[in-house]
Design a protein around this motif. Structure first.
Motif, mmCIF file in Angstrom:
data_model
loop_
_atom_site.group_PDB
_atom_site.id
_atom_site.type_symbol
_atom_site.label_atom_id
_atom_site.label_comp_id
_atom_site.label_asym_id
_atom_site.label_seq_id
_atom_site.Cartn_x
_atom_site.Cartn_y
_atom_site.Cartn_z
ATOM 1 N N PRO A 1 0.990 -1.336 -0.106
ATOM 2 C CA PRO A 1 -0.195 0.042 0.141
ATOM 3 C C PRO A 1 0.909 1.280 -0.199
ATOM 4 O O PRO A 1 0.428 2.143 -0.559
ATOM 5 N N ARG A 2 2.055 1.266 0.608
ATOM 6 C CA ARG A 2 2.780 2.221 0.672
ATOM 7 C C ARG A 2 3.418 2.722 -0.641
ATOM 8 O O ARG A 2 3.749 4.146 -0.819
ATOM 9 N N ASP A 3 3.544 1.761 -1.536
ATOM 10 C CA ASP A 3 4.179 2.026 -2.849
ATOM 11 C C ASP A 3 3.075 2.304 -3.912
ATOM 12 O O ASP A 3 3.489 2.444 -5.205
ATOM 13 N N TRP A 4 1.876 2.075 -3.760
ATOM 14 C CA TRP A 4 0.655 2.328 -4.763
ATOM 15 C C TRP A 4 0.831 3.567 -5.398
ATOM 16 O O TRP A 4 0.740 4.751 -4.525
ATOM 17 N N PRO A 5 0.730 3.720 -6.554
ATOM 18 C CA PRO A 5 1.070 5.126 -7.048
ATOM 19 C C PRO A 5 -0.689 5.922 -6.795
ATOM 20 O O PRO A 5 -1.251 4.925 -7.378
ATOM 21 N N THR A 6 -0.530 6.877 -6.584
ATOM 22 C CA THR A 6 -1.798 7.741 -6.731
ATOM 23 C C THR A 6 -1.244 9.116 -7.345
ATOM 24 O O THR A 6 0.011 9.487 -7.490
ATOM 25 N N ALA A 7 -2.360 9.751 -7.690
ATOM 26 C CA ALA A 7 -2.186 11.132 -8.249
ATOM 27 C C ALA A 7 -1.130 12.008 -7.382
ATOM 28 O O ALA A 7 -0.572 12.806 -7.761
ATOM 29 N N GLU A 8 -1.628 11.938 -6.226
ATOM 30 C CA GLU A 8 -0.914 12.740 -4.988
ATOM 31 C C GLU A 8 0.470 12.501 -5.210
ATOM 32 O O GLU A 8 1.468 13.383 -4.828
ATOM 33 N N ARG A 9 0.758 11.081 -4.755
ATOM 34 C CA ARG A 9 1.886 10.771 -4.750
ATOM 35 C C ARG A 9 2.928 11.193 -5.897
ATOM 36 O O ARG A 9 4.059 11.508 -5.897
ATOM 37 N N LEU A 10 2.473 10.995 -7.205
ATOM 38 C CA LEU A 10 3.114 11.206 -8.342
ATOM 39 C C LEU A 10 3.399 12.529 -8.630
ATOM 40 O O LEU A 10 4.329 13.156 -8.961
ATOM 41 N N THR A 11 2.397 13.555 -8.391
ATOM 42 C CA THR A 11 2.415 14.876 -8.319
ATOM 43 C C THR A 11 3.328 15.527 -7.239
ATOM 44 O O THR A 11 4.461 16.533 -7.452
ATOM 45 N N ASP A 12 3.438 15.039 -6.227
ATOM 46 C CA ASP A 12 4.484 15.182 -4.960
ATOM 47 C C ASP A 12 5.811 14.853 -5.665
ATOM 48 O O ASP A 12 6.724 15.683 -5.532
ATOM 49 N N GLY A 13 5.920 13.718 -6.219
ATOM 50 C CA GLY A 13 7.479 13.298 -6.702
ATOM 51 C C GLY A 13 7.845 14.605 -7.814
ATOM 52 O O GLY A 13 8.944 14.963 -7.823
ATOM 53 N N LEU A 14 6.857 14.721 -8.672
ATOM 54 C CA LEU A 14 7.175 15.916 -9.581
ATOM 55 C C LEU A 14 7.582 17.067 -9.055
ATOM 56 O O LEU A 14 8.718 17.914 -9.339
ATOM 57 N N GLN A 15 6.887 17.465 -7.989
ATOM 58 C CA GLN A 15 7.084 18.595 -7.245
ATOM 59 C C GLN A 15 8.492 18.757 -6.546
ATOM 60 O O GLN A 15 9.252 19.452 -6.659
ATOM 61 N N GLN A 16 8.754 17.633 -6.005
ATOM 62 C CA GLN A 16 10.165 17.561 -5.640
ATOM 63 C C GLN A 16 11.432 17.621 -6.527
ATOM 64 O O GLN A 16 12.470 18.180 -6.309
ATOM 65 N N LEU A 17 11.221 17.160 -7.714
ATOM 66 C CA LEU A 17 12.243 17.486 -8.726
ATOM 67 C C LEU A 17 12.064 19.059 -9.070
ATOM 68 O O LEU A 17 13.381 19.428 -9.141
ATOM 69 N N ILE A 18 11.156 19.423 -9.257
ATOM 70 C CA ILE A 18 11.061 20.970 -9.455
ATOM 71 C C ILE A 18 11.891 21.740 -8.081
ATOM 72 O O ILE A 18 12.749 22.565 -8.696
ATOM 73 N N LYS A 19 11.455 21.370 -6.993
ATOM 74 C CA LYS A 19 12.177 21.804 -6.034
ATOM 75 C C LYS A 19 13.732 21.835 -5.966
ATOM 76 O O LYS A 19 14.627 22.555 -5.634
ATOM 77 N N GLN A 20 14.285 20.409 -6.442
ATOM 78 C CA GLN A 20 15.611 20.078 -6.595
ATOM 79 C C GLN A 20 16.200 21.071 -7.510
ATOM 80 O O GLN A 20 17.130 21.595 -7.329
ATOM 81 N N ALA A 21 15.504 20.964 -8.838
ATOM 82 C CA ALA A 21 16.075 22.068 -9.864
ATOM 83 C C ALA A 21 16.135 23.612 -9.308
ATOM 84 O O ALA A 21 17.306 24.211 -9.584
#
Length: 442
Positions: A330-350
């Protein structure tokens, strides 16, 4: 074998997929249609000093992981999975001009020190051959040999070697000790060879053995005083492309567009940091996008922009959640929130590195085992979030560029490689044409 089982094997072979049925005429038309004028007003001032800028790079993988896959045997050499008393030679195709170059050698996934006894670089003349007059011996801190610690990278000293965008540089390295395969990448077919003995000065190898994996070499920089934009295309197999042929992936075609349209004095490099089968959130084929973004994108010399296209394999993974070896918690199940949070982390890193980000929408994949109603809803939710971003430097609507007008959830048949997931060459041309070149000049 069930359909899902067949596709599980198929998806593990994403790196080797040979795309066919491309429409050359449409490819040219798409490229021509996408040509835009680039404004000159935003040209930055000439840097006061020369600086290193990436002209070629790859996203490396762990050989042990690849060898454990169903395709593992095809990656091996008859003499074993190591280099000893042999010369490794690779072709590197450049995206920038320069008068001086340096080469990056990597032991990122190695478990033991990596020793290079001798190395050279020269302008390629086709296959494994190079121009003898252009031969340059490489040094490392003034020494002729180099030892790289496990997990580390190392650059050669710079050498004077005039090169041009689109030209190939042949790099050779001699290994006088057993060197297990460790840090590898998937090159274009016919660009990597190994031969017996120390042949770093041989203009053509004697009885070379072709290799299907790039080894150890992960970057080439050029020294320049010009103002250069360096764009890293970051993603999975849709970015990486396949063995369809030279210039088969959208980053290559984007580089061609830029070379054909940029005003004099404005140079842009495009690097392909795609890995077939890669996911944004979790490790699998290669480290996750979240964990490798820093190394594969943000640490490229002179990087100014990153084009991020990820999420397809995260979404599709749910279909195989109950297949042995691919179970999802369940922790690894992809959701829209998890995917968009991941993309937001990339934006923050950049942003922390001063790198501009262009987000790409997730292309359609109906009629593949990845697809079901829930996954389509997830894809559309992620794309709505991407299109609504105000905190990024641009959005590239790859979904709109590739979808079938008669069925927007599916890939346009004109752009379909045949598996309904990966674009063919015309599809990659459409992706390159979808990039607003002005956003790369800001």
């Amino acid at each position: 074998m069930t359909l899902v089982s067949r596709w599980l094997v198929h998806l593990r072979h994403l790196r080797e997929l040979a795309l066919t049925h491309w429409l050359a005429a449409f490819c040219l038309a798409a490229l021509a249609f996408g040509v835009q004028a680039i404004p000159t007003a935003s040209t930055p001032k000439q840097p006061a000093e020369a600086h290193w800028v990436a002209s070629w790079a790859v996203a490396p993988l762990d050989f042990r992981e690849m060898a454990a896959s169903p395709s593992g045997p095809s990656y091996s050499l008859p003499g074993g999975n190591d280099l000893r008393g042999q010369t490794l030679r690779q072709q590197l195709e450049l995206s920038l001009d320069g008068e001086r170059i340096r080469i990056r050698f990597s032991n990122r996934f190695g478990k033991t020190p990596l020793r290079i006894a001798a190395a050279s670089a020269a302008r390629g003349t086709g296959a494994d051959a190079f121009s003898p007059a252009s031969l340059r011996m490489l040094r490392f801190g003034g020494r002729t040999s180099l030892t790289i610690a496990p997990g580390a990278d190392a650059w050669s000293d710079g050498v004077d070697l005039p090169v041009q965008a689109g030209q190939t540089v042949v790099v050779s390295a001699f290994f006088d000790r057993a060197t297990p395969f460790s840090t590898v990448s998937m090159p274009e077919s016919g660009t990597t060879w190994v031969a017996a003995g120390n042949a770093v000065t041989a203009a053509k190898l004697k009885n070379p053995t072709p290799m299907v994996l790039n080894q150890i070499m992960t970057g080439l920089d050029v020294l320049t005083t010009k103002p250069v934009r360096t764009v890293v295309a970051f993603g999975d197999s849709i970015t990486a492309g396949t063995s369809e042929g030279t210039f088969g992936a959208y980053p290559d075609m984007l580089a061609t567009r830029l070379r054909d349209t940029q005003p004099a004095g404005q140079d842009i490099a495009v690097l392909n940091a795609g890995i077939g089968g890669n996911r944004l959130l979790t490790d699998g084929i290669g480290p996750s996008g979240l964990s490798r973004f820093e190394l594969d994108a943000l640490r490229q010399s002179g990087v100014t922009h990153a084009i991020v296209l990820m999420g397809t394999n995260d979404i599709g993974r749910t279909v195989f959640a109950r297949v042995p070896g691919a179970e999802l918690t369940p922790r690894d199940w992809p959701t829209a929130e998890r995917l968009t949070d991941g993309l937001q982390q990339l934006i923050k890193q950049a942003r922390a590195k001063g790198v501009k980000v262009l987000l790409g929408t997730v292309p359609p994949f109906k009629n593949t085992p990845y697809w079901n109603g829930a996954n389509e809803a997830l894809r559309e939710a992620v794309n709505r979030w991407i299109r609504g971003r105000q905190d990024v430097d641009g959005v590239i609507d790859f979904d709109a560029a590739l979808r079938d007008p008669a069925d927007p959830q599916a890939l346009n048949p004109l752009f379909d490689s045949g598996d309904h997931l990966h674009p063919n060459k015309a599809g990659h041309a459409a992706m390159a044409a979808a990039v607003d070149l002005r956003e790369l000049m800001e």
